[in-house]
Write a protein that holds these residues in place. Structure first.
Motif, PDB file in Angstrom:
ATOM      1  N   GLU A   1     -45.350 -34.330 -22.637  1.00 46.50           N
ATOM      2  CA  GLU A   1     -45.123 -34.832 -23.992  1.00 46.50           C
ATOM      3  C   GLU A   1     -45.986 -34.024 -24.965  1.00 46.50           C
ATOM      4  OE1 GLU A   1     -45.836 -39.013 -24.244  1.00 46.50           O
ATOM      5  OE2 GLU A   1     -44.542 -39.261 -25.995  1.00 46.50           O
ATOM      6  N   PHE A   2     -45.316 -33.363 -25.887  1.00 47.62           N
ATOM      7  CA  PHE A   2     -45.989 -32.608 -26.939  1.00 47.62           C
ATOM      8  C   PHE A   2     -46.337 -33.588 -28.059  1.00 47.62           C
ATOM      9  CE2 PHE A   2     -45.800 -30.510 -31.034  1.00 47.62           C
ATOM     10  CZ  PHE A   2     -46.469 -29.322 -30.852  1.00 47.62           C
ATOM     11  N   LYS A   3     -47.611 -33.650 -28.429  1.00 47.51           N
ATOM     12  CA  LYS A   3     -48.030 -34.657 -29.409  1.00 47.51           C
ATOM     13  C   LYS A   3     -48.547 -34.004 -30.681  1.00 47.51           C
ATOM     14  CE  LYS A   3     -49.142 -37.626 -25.570  1.00 47.51           C
ATOM     15  NZ  LYS A   3     -49.151 -36.598 -24.484  1.00 47.51           N
ATOM     16  N   CYS A   4     -47.899 -34.354 -31.776  1.00 54.06           N
ATOM     17  CA  CYS A   4     -48.333 -33.846 -33.069  1.00 54.06           C
ATOM     18  C   CYS A   4     -49.369 -34.788 -33.652  1.00 54.06           C
ATOM     19  CB  CYS A   4     -47.145 -33.743 -34.030  1.00 54.06           C
ATOM     20  SG  CYS A   4     -47.635 -33.132 -35.655  1.00 54.06           S
TER      21      CYS A   4
ATOM     22  N   LYS B   1     -54.552 -31.146 -26.030  1.00 48.72           N
ATOM     23  CA  LYS B   1     -54.825 -31.081 -27.472  1.00 48.72           C
ATOM     24  C   LYS B   1     -53.543 -31.376 -28.257  1.00 48.72           C
ATOM     25  CE  LYS B   1     -59.057 -29.074 -27.109  1.00 48.72           C
ATOM     26  NZ  LYS B   1     -60.304 -29.773 -27.444  1.00 48.72           N
ATOM     27  N   TYR B   2     -53.727 -31.721 -29.527  1.00 53.86           N
ATOM     28  CA  TYR B   2     -52.589 -31.899 -30.432  1.00 53.86           C
ATOM     29  C   TYR B   2     -51.894 -30.558 -30.677  1.00 53.86           C
ATOM     30  CZ  TYR B   2     -53.987 -36.656 -31.763  1.00 53.86           C
ATOM     31  OH  TYR B   2     -54.279 -37.990 -31.762  1.00 53.86           O
ATOM     32  N   GLY B   3     -50.676 -30.658 -31.232  1.00 50.74           N
ATOM     33  CA  GLY B   3     -49.876 -29.474 -31.524  1.00 50.74           C
ATOM     34  C   GLY B   3     -50.558 -28.454 -32.417  1.00 50.74           C
ATOM     35  N   ILE B   4     -51.417 -28.912 -33.331  1.00 52.54           N
ATOM     36  CA  ILE B   4     -52.106 -27.970 -34.229  1.00 52.54           C
ATOM     37  C   ILE B   4     -52.926 -26.929 -33.470  1.00 52.54           C
ATOM     38  CG2 ILE B   4     -52.238 -29.327 -36.362  1.00 52.54           C
ATOM     39  CD1 ILE B   4     -55.041 -30.266 -35.437  1.00 52.54           C
ATOM     40  N   LYS B   5     -53.307 -27.259 -32.225  1.00 53.56           N
ATOM     41  CA  LYS B   5     -54.096 -26.330 -31.411  1.00 53.56           C
ATOM     42  C   LYS B   5     -53.225 -25.438 -30.542  1.00 53.56           C
ATOM     43  CE  LYS B   5     -58.544 -27.762 -31.877  1.00 53.56           C
ATOM     44  NZ  LYS B   5     -59.614 -26.861 -32.316  1.00 53.56           N
ATOM     45  N   GLN B   6     -51.929 -25.795 -30.437  1.00 49.15           N
ATOM     46  CA  GLN B   6     -51.044 -25.067 -29.517  1.00 49.15           C
ATOM     47  C   GLN B   6     -50.411 -23.904 -30.267  1.00 49.15           C
ATOM     48  OE1 GLN B   6     -48.613 -27.837 -27.150  1.00 49.15           O
ATOM     49  NE2 GLN B   6     -50.123 -29.436 -27.584  1.00 49.15           N
ATOM     50  N   ILE B   7     -51.217 -22.923 -30.540  1.00 50.33           N
ATOM     51  CA  ILE B   7     -50.892 -21.787 -31.412  1.00 50.33           C
ATOM     52  C   ILE B   7     -49.673 -21.004 -30.909  1.00 50.33           C
ATOM     53  CG2 ILE B   7     -52.661 -20.442 -30.201  1.00 50.33           C
ATOM     54  CD1 ILE B   7     -53.093 -18.873 -32.799  1.00 50.33           C
TER      55      ILE B   7
END
Lengths: 237, 290
Positions: free
Chosen positions: B168-171, B253-259
């Motif tokens: 699950e990708f979490k924003c 980590k949240y999506g903001i970290k998944q560059i």
């Protein structure tokens, strides 16, 4: 002052009143400290929720009410404050949780729980309280510090607080606490529980304010001073 | 004598049998059934009661009023800058607590293929404005055991051990999607660079080729088995808007970290800057760990 027709024993003393200690100093402090803390958690929660506002009341796919309408956000100045909301939420969460845990420990250790915890029979008496409050039934069910409806409401709101903290952890650390998140049925269900508990807090608050207003000044004062003045009739069995 | 005995028996019975009834209504009152204590003063005259209650009122409202005013005006008096620092100290404290309890063995739930969210949600394009970068793409890895640098083509990345996960990708906004990712575990890339758990520094910095988007990771989270350098998404090669040729995908980590479109990776002992952590970008939590 009318003398009482109390002729049994203390006929020589003009005795009619008692001071009754209603709320201990610790309870009063924790109650009032909780007020701004819970308000901060709800406010910052709203700032966060705005970024993904998905809940509503829907029947057969038709949305009766969306949480929340655009005018509501704009009126309160909510939009585009997610970062600030997270900052507030993850700071005040500690104070909210510590105050709540301190309250629960104190309430158990001091025996104050006896004023709050309902018995199975409370659920039979609580509707009678509601009927009396609605002026449908004249007779008021006998009670201690709180009536049976209050026992259920106050115990319920403590459980809601615990539920908010636990569902909060399930959202906050869904990987490290994956078992907890799974207990809620997954990440989005944990978020759903967290949201609806907040709505219930707000409803509790509204009813609480109305009831306090109806109960009157001396009842409100007792949450500040701890004491209330009662007459002998309320003491006698 | 017998009278005394009677009284004694009566008293004992009172203590043993009768519930302590502090409240009206006998056993019809929950308070009596649960033995709720009652705190009553001695009987008081109306004057005495009034006097005592007034004294308590004065004290109570004075203390309560001072406390309320101190809270409201104290809070207003604190500058926004001080508050900002306070919140970020709280983030740092939360990070310490999270790190203390962190275990790389704890994994996020994985999902069956039918749970994959379709169509997938798209969000964020900072650092991906220049499409010419994609065709000449190379990954630069710096800070290997000090000052070592290595470069990888996408084929060299694909030659490393392949891993797959449906997570699950979490924003950070609150939404989430279920995505199937395939790629190289970050820990496998680190190993390919000759880094071990013992020699790897505390932080990893990742940037887009144009350095417009940049994230900082703690090594513990990036070495987690569910952190991939992904080149496939839902069974297809990664699209440009989802971060081709190589992006991070992680359940830590949240999506903001998944560059997306990672151009540079650097191992470092200095805490790297992070785009969304910048005050001008909202001052989000640097750690943002799940």
């Amino acid at each position: 002052m009318s003398m009482s027709n109390d002729t049994k024993s203390h006929s020589t003393v003009s005795v009619t009143l008692h001071l009754e200690r209603k709320h201990s100093l610790a309870t009063r402090w924790m109650h009032w400290v909780n007020f701004p803390l819970l308000a901060m958690m709800i406010w910052s929660g709203l700032l966060i929720y705005w970024a993904n506002p998905v809940y509503g009341i829907r029947i057969f796919g038709y949305e009766l009410f969306a949480f929340f309408p655009q005018w509501f956000y704009e009126f309160l100045g909510v939009p585009f404050r997610l970062g600030e909301g997270l900052q507030l939420h993850f700071f005040f969460m500690w104070l909210f949780a510590v105050n709540g845990i301190a309250y629960i420990i104190y309430t158990i250790a001091s025996g104050e729980w006896r004023s709050i915890v309902p018995l199975p029979s409370s659920f039979k008496r609580a509707p009678k309280v509601a009927l009396h409050d609605a002026h449908i039934v004249k007779e008021k069910p006998p009670q201690g510090k709180y009536n049976d409806a209050q026992r259920i409401a106050y115990s319920g709101v403590i459980l809601m607080g615990a539920g908010s903290v636990i569902s909060g952890f399930a959202i906050y650390k869904p990987t490290q606490l994956a078992f907890l998140t799974a207990m809620f049925g997954g990440y989005q269900w944990a978020r759903w529980v967290h949201f609806w508990l907040t709505i219930l807090f707000v409803l509790f608050f509204v009813v609480h304010i109305i009831q306090v207003a109806i109960a009157g000044w001396s009842n409100f004062r007792s949450m500040i001073t701890g004491y209330d003045v009662i007459d002998d009739k309320e003491v006698s069995q | 004598m017998s009278d005394d005995k009677e009284i004694l028996v009566e008293k004992v019975r009172e203590l043993v049998d009768a519930p302590k009834e502090n409240w009206p209504g006998g056993s019809d009152n929950t308070a009596n059934l649960i033995n709720e204590p009652r705190y009553l003063s001695e009987p008081l005259s109306a004057d005495q009661a009034k006097k005592q209650m007034s004294a308590r009122s004065r004290r109570g409202f004075l203390v309560g009023g001072i406390a309320a005013l101190t809270t409201v005006f104290g809070w207003r008096w604190i500058s926004d800058e001080t508050k900002y620092n306070l919140y970020h100290r709280a983030f740092a404290f939360n990070e310490k607590v999270s790190q203390f309890f962190y275990s790389p063995r704890r994994l996020a739930a994985e999902f069956p293929p039918e749970r994959i969210t379709r169509p997938n949600r798209l969000n964020g394009d900072i650092g991906m404005m220049n499409q010419a970068e994609v065709s000449v793409w190379k990954l630069t890895v710096a800070g290997i055991n000090g000052s070592g640098i290595r470069e990888f083509t996408i084929d060299e990345i694909r030659a490393l051990p392949r891993s797959e996960m449906t997570t699950e990708f979490k924003c950070i906004e609150g939404w989430s999607t279920i995505v199937n990712w395939a790629g190289v575990r970050f820990s496998d890339l680190a190993a390919a660079c000759g880094l071990t758990q013992e020699t790897i520094p505390e932080y990893v910095s990742l940037t887009t080729p144009d350095k417009q988007y940049y994230v900082g990771w703690d090594t513990a989270a990036i070495m987690h088995p569910q952190t991939l350098l992904a080149y496939e998404m839902n069974g297809e090669p990664l699209t440009v808007e989802h971060g081709a040729p190589l992006r991070l995908a992680s359940s830590t980590k949240y999506g903001i970290k998944q560059i997306k479109r990672i151009g540079n990776i650097e191992f470092t002992s200095v805490r790297p800057k992070d785009y969304w952590n910048q005050p001008e970008n909202g001052g989000y939590d640097w750690y943002a760990g799940l």
